[in-house]
Motif scaffolding. Structure first.
Motif, mmCIF file in Angstrom:
data_model
loop_
_atom_site.group_PDB
_atom_site.id
_atom_site.type_symbol
_atom_site.label_atom_id
_atom_site.label_comp_id
_atom_site.label_asym_id
_atom_site.label_seq_id
_atom_site.Cartn_x
_atom_site.Cartn_y
_atom_site.Cartn_z
ATOM 1 N N PHE A 57 0.835 -1.193 0.000
ATOM 2 C CA PHE A 57 0.000 0.000 0.000
ATOM 3 C C PHE A 57 0.872 1.245 0.000
ATOM 4 O O PHE A 57 1.798 1.367 0.787
ATOM 5 N N PHE A 61 0.433 5.220 0.554
ATOM 6 C CA PHE A 61 -0.524 6.232 0.984
ATOM 7 C C PHE A 61 -0.415 7.494 0.141
ATOM 8 O O PHE A 61 0.620 7.774 -0.462
ATOM 9 N N HIS A 105 1.687 11.293 4.075
ATOM 10 C CA HIS A 105 2.563 10.658 5.085
ATOM 11 C C HIS A 105 3.017 9.261 4.656
ATOM 12 O O HIS A 105 2.314 8.286 4.808
ATOM 13 N N PHE A 106 4.236 9.247 4.228
ATOM 14 C CA PHE A 106 4.727 8.020 3.606
ATOM 15 C C PHE A 106 5.626 7.187 4.497
ATOM 16 O O PHE A 106 5.511 5.977 4.527
ATOM 17 N N LEU A 107 6.521 7.884 5.211
ATOM 18 C CA LEU A 107 7.590 7.133 5.872
ATOM 19 C C LEU A 107 7.539 7.260 7.382
ATOM 20 O O LEU A 107 6.944 8.175 7.933
ATOM 21 N N MET A 108 8.198 6.316 8.028
ATOM 22 C CA MET A 108 8.471 6.455 9.458
ATOM 23 C C MET A 108 9.762 7.255 9.525
ATOM 24 O O MET A 108 10.832 6.784 9.133
ATOM 25 N N LEU A 109 9.629 8.499 10.005
ATOM 26 C CA LEU A 109 10.698 9.473 9.795
ATOM 27 C C LEU A 109 11.951 9.233 10.640
ATOM 28 O O LEU A 109 13.019 9.722 10.313
ATOM 29 N N GLU A 110 11.828 8.474 11.729
ATOM 30 C CA GLU A 110 13.024 8.218 12.553
ATOM 31 C C GLU A 110 13.900 7.118 11.952
ATOM 32 O O GLU A 110 14.942 6.797 12.513
ATOM 33 N N PHE A 111 13.436 6.552 10.843
ATOM 34 C CA PHE A 111 14.175 5.440 10.258
ATOM 35 C C PHE A 111 14.748 5.851 8.906
ATOM 36 O O PHE A 111 14.198 6.724 8.226
ATOM 37 N N ASN A 134 13.129 1.667 6.418
ATOM 38 C CA ASN A 134 11.712 1.723 6.061
ATOM 39 C C ASN A 134 11.348 0.595 5.110
ATOM 40 O O ASN A 134 10.330 -0.071 5.289
ATOM 41 N N ARG A 144 8.973 0.380 -0.483
ATOM 42 C CA ARG A 144 8.549 -0.346 0.717
ATOM 43 C C ARG A 144 7.301 -1.193 0.442
ATOM 44 O O ARG A 144 7.181 -2.318 0.932
#
Ligand SMILES: Nc1ncnc2c1ncn2[C@@H]1O[C@H](COP(=O)(O)OP(=O)(O)OP(=O)(O)O)[C@@H](O)[C@H]1O
Ligand SMILES: [Mg+2]
Lengths: 413, 236
Positions: free
Chosen positions: B102, B104, B107-113, B118, B170
């Motif tokens: 999927f 989106f 908001h695409f990523l987990m920003l701390e990674f 990711n 991803r």
């Protein structure tokens, strides 16, 4: 590293500052818990050791006389109802030698000593004081007490060799201003007799050091006009923890009232336990604050990371994974907090045990008495784990319940 | 990406996704809106589909339902022959992890990674291969969206378009049979949009995936195998 732990670690490091409160309170909670337990149980252990050294593990005193009432239950029945109406005690031990020989058969018994006790008045050239004399057979009594180690002035050899010798407690000797070799008068029931100080002992237990005077049993007999018998028989055991069982057994065999030290010193032991528990509860406040702070921080992280939660859920992470991610964060803080807290606790315990801090209350010691026990550490860490984990469960479960669809549309509650 | 395996021809044309009579209401009380009014749709492996339509017609809402991220108020969804609309959260989660990729709209990523982390995230959950292999595969995927050189960057250090491309990489991590992408080229310039579209096309053609994308770009829609125009909660 499991994926959930990895994610937890990264979420956490992004929120280091917020976690600091929880971490520092965990350290304080764990550390101080350990310190209070180490000191309170240190004093307790010191008390027990002292009291066992002076009074032995078990005392046999007072003969039991059962008053029985028998009756037949029904005619022709074999049953007999025996009702114990009450127990009458006859003060003192009538045949001490006989009882000692029975007691010595017990495997756990290290020694037994017959003691004759009486209330007296002591007069030195300086002043007068109430005291208790204990008539003992020295060799027997050395086997049931650590009196020999407690002699600070004079010698037991002098006592052995002289019938008018006496062993006087440090506090009492100081009060009467008596030194080794000096004489004093003992009054009892109109009788007076002169003794001299063979040695001065100091147990550190004030009640004993200020009142107890040890005399030869034969001297005590004639002073107290008790030609036979003893007030009690003091017994020491190889394993003092088994005293209650041995006492019950002895009571059954001898028909005497037999008290183990756990019963004899119950008042003090209960006081120590209450102190230990109340101090544990007090310092648990820190752990409570730690758990509230953890709740707060995790709730905040859940709010900030809802999008990440939706992303994780969209790629196959289960509700359980989300819960774990947040519980791991609490787990990491707990692990660091427990480790540092244990170090802190051990450090303070060590320091407190070293600092010269003369105490002169019911005991006399030169430093704070501390006990080192792994149990304190386990208890401290377990308390922290339970409290912090329970507090973390709420935000963690909330995070897991979020629906990805609601999050993406921004309608997540 | 590695070259296409030969098995693909056997799966091509298989039904990957089917939905029938989907209804979805959103909002509460006065604000309750009938967003999807009976949508039926089929997607086969090896095909690339475009859903087009004006803003607010319900494209994203439909995609969330197809991606099992949201539950329909009526109708059915089948993924690879399994009826998913009635199944429990655990089963739908497992299907998302194994069969669906999927992307989106926002908001695409987990920003701390990092980008690489990711992309590895879904693989770690599925845990089907050793970590070294996951890393190599994640690298290859990032390479294919033109971000091989930026794989060690944190999400915060990437532009919107770059983040979107990492999100596409991803979504492909676990080789899903169905790829759902909500405006995957929305934030991209012509060159990158073309590159991403070529990638999606090759996935459908070479790997036999069913690719469903929402797009406002008529040029892209035109190049898809099938375009479904949507208006006011229904296909027209
Ligand atoms: N929480 C909500 N409550 C009520 N209505 C909502 C809610 N969320 C979305 N909607 C409505 O649902 C409709 C469909 O929204 P959706 O996001 O699916 O549109 P879209 O086709 O993806 O639009 P766009 O092209 O702008 O992304 C819109 O009219 C929107 O106003
Ligand atoms: Mg949309």
């Amino acid at each position: 590293m499991s994926p959930n732990l990895r994610i937890a670690y990264r979420f956490l490091t992004a929120k280091k500052r917020a976690m600091l409160m929880s971490l520092s309170c965990t350290i304080l909670g764990v550390g101080l818990f350990i310190v209070t337990q180490a000191t309170t149980s240190g004093f307790e252990a010191f008390f027990i050791e002292t009291i066992l050294g002076i009074n032995g593990a078990i005392r046999i005193e007072d003969k039991i006389q059962d008053t029985m009432r028998s009756m037949e239950a029904a005619s022709g029945s074999d049953f007999q109802v025996r009702q114990r109406e009450g127990q009458k005690y006859i003060e003192g031990v009538e045949e001490p030698q006989q009882i000692i020989s029975v007691v010595s058969e017990f495997a756990n018994v290290r020694g037994a000593s017959a003691v004759l006790r009486g209330n007296v008045q002591l007069t030195s050239s300086f002043t007068t004081k109430d005291a208790q004399v204990f008539g003992i057979n020295l060799e027997d009594h050395l086997r049931v007490s650590n009196l020999a180690e407690k002699i600070t002035n004079g010698s037991l050899d002098e006592f052995r060799g002289s019938p008018s010798g006496a062993l006087v407690g440090r506090v009492l000797a100081d009060y009467l201003q008596l030194g080794v070799g000096e004489s004093f008068v003992v009054f009892s029931r109109g009788e007076s007799r002169r003794f001299h100080v063979s040695a001065i002992y100091e147990t550190g237990y004030r009640d004993v050091d200020k009142a107890n005077v040890y005399l030869h049993l034969s001297e005590a007999r004639s002073l107290l006009r008790k030609p036979t018998g003893a007030t009690f028989i003091q017994i020491s055991l190889y394993d003092s923890n088994r005293a209650p069982g041995e006492a019950a057994h002895l009571e059954e065999v001898l028909h005497y009232s037999v008290k183990p030290w756990q019963v004899r010193e119950q008042t003090w032991l209960t006081a120590f336990r209450a102190l230990r528990i109340s101090s544990a509860i007090t310092v648990t406040v820190f752990t409570l604050i730690a758990s509230l702070a953890m709740f707060n921080t995790l709730a905040m992280i859940v709010l900030e990371k809802t999008k990440d939660i939706a992303i994780l859920r969209s790629m196959g992470y289960e509700r359980r994974d989300i819960t774990q991610i947040f519980m791991w964060q609490a787990g990491i803080v707990l692990a660091i907090g427990a480790a540092l807290g244990a170090l802190f606790g051990a450090g303070v315990t060590w320091a407190v045990g070293r600092v010269p801090l003369p105490i002169n209350g019911i005991f006399k010691t030169e430093t704070f008495v501390v006990a080192w026990s792994a149990r304190h550490y386990v208890e401290a860490v377990a308390t922290a784990i339970v409290m912090v984990m329970v507090a973390s469960l709420v935000p963690a479960r909330r995070a897991a319940r979020l629906e990805p669809g609601d999050i993406i549309r921004g309608t997540a509650q | 990406m590695k070259p296409a395996p030969a098995v693909v021809s056997s799966v091509r044309g298989e039904l990957a996704l089917r939905c029938t009579g989907l209804h979805r209401y959103l909002g509460q009380g006065e604000g309750r809106v009938h967003v999807l009014k009976g949508v039926s749709f089929e997607a086969r492996r090896g095909q690339i589909y475009a859903i087009v339509g004006p803003s607010g017609c319900g494209k994203s809402t439909l995609l969330y339902l197809l991606g099992l991220l949201d539950q329909p108020d009526g109708g059915q969804i089948e993924i690879n022959g399994h009826l998913m609309s009635n199944s429990d959260d655990l089963a739908r989660t497992a299907a998302r992890g194994a069969h669906i990729g999927f992307v989106f709209q926002f908001h695409f990523l987990m920003l701390e990674f990092t980008a690489l982390e990711n992309v590895m995230m879904p693989m770690r959950k599925l845990a089907k291969m050793p970590v070294g292999e996951m890393e190599a595969r994640a690298h290859a995927l990032l390479e294919s969206v033109g971000l091989g050189a930026k794989s060690r960057r944190l999400g915060t250090q990437l532009s919107g378009g770059e983040q979107q491309r990492v999100a596409i990489a991803r979504a492909l991590a676990n080789e899903p049979s169905i790829l759902l992408a909500d405006e995957p080229t929305g934030n991209l310039d012509v060159k990158n949009a073309g590159m991403v579209f070529d990638l999606l096309t090759s996935l459908a053609k070479d790997r036999g995936q069913a690719v469903i994308l929402v797009t406002h770009n008529p040029e892209i829609a035109q190049q898809c195998d099938l375009t479904r125009p949507m208006r006011d909660g229904v296909f027209v």
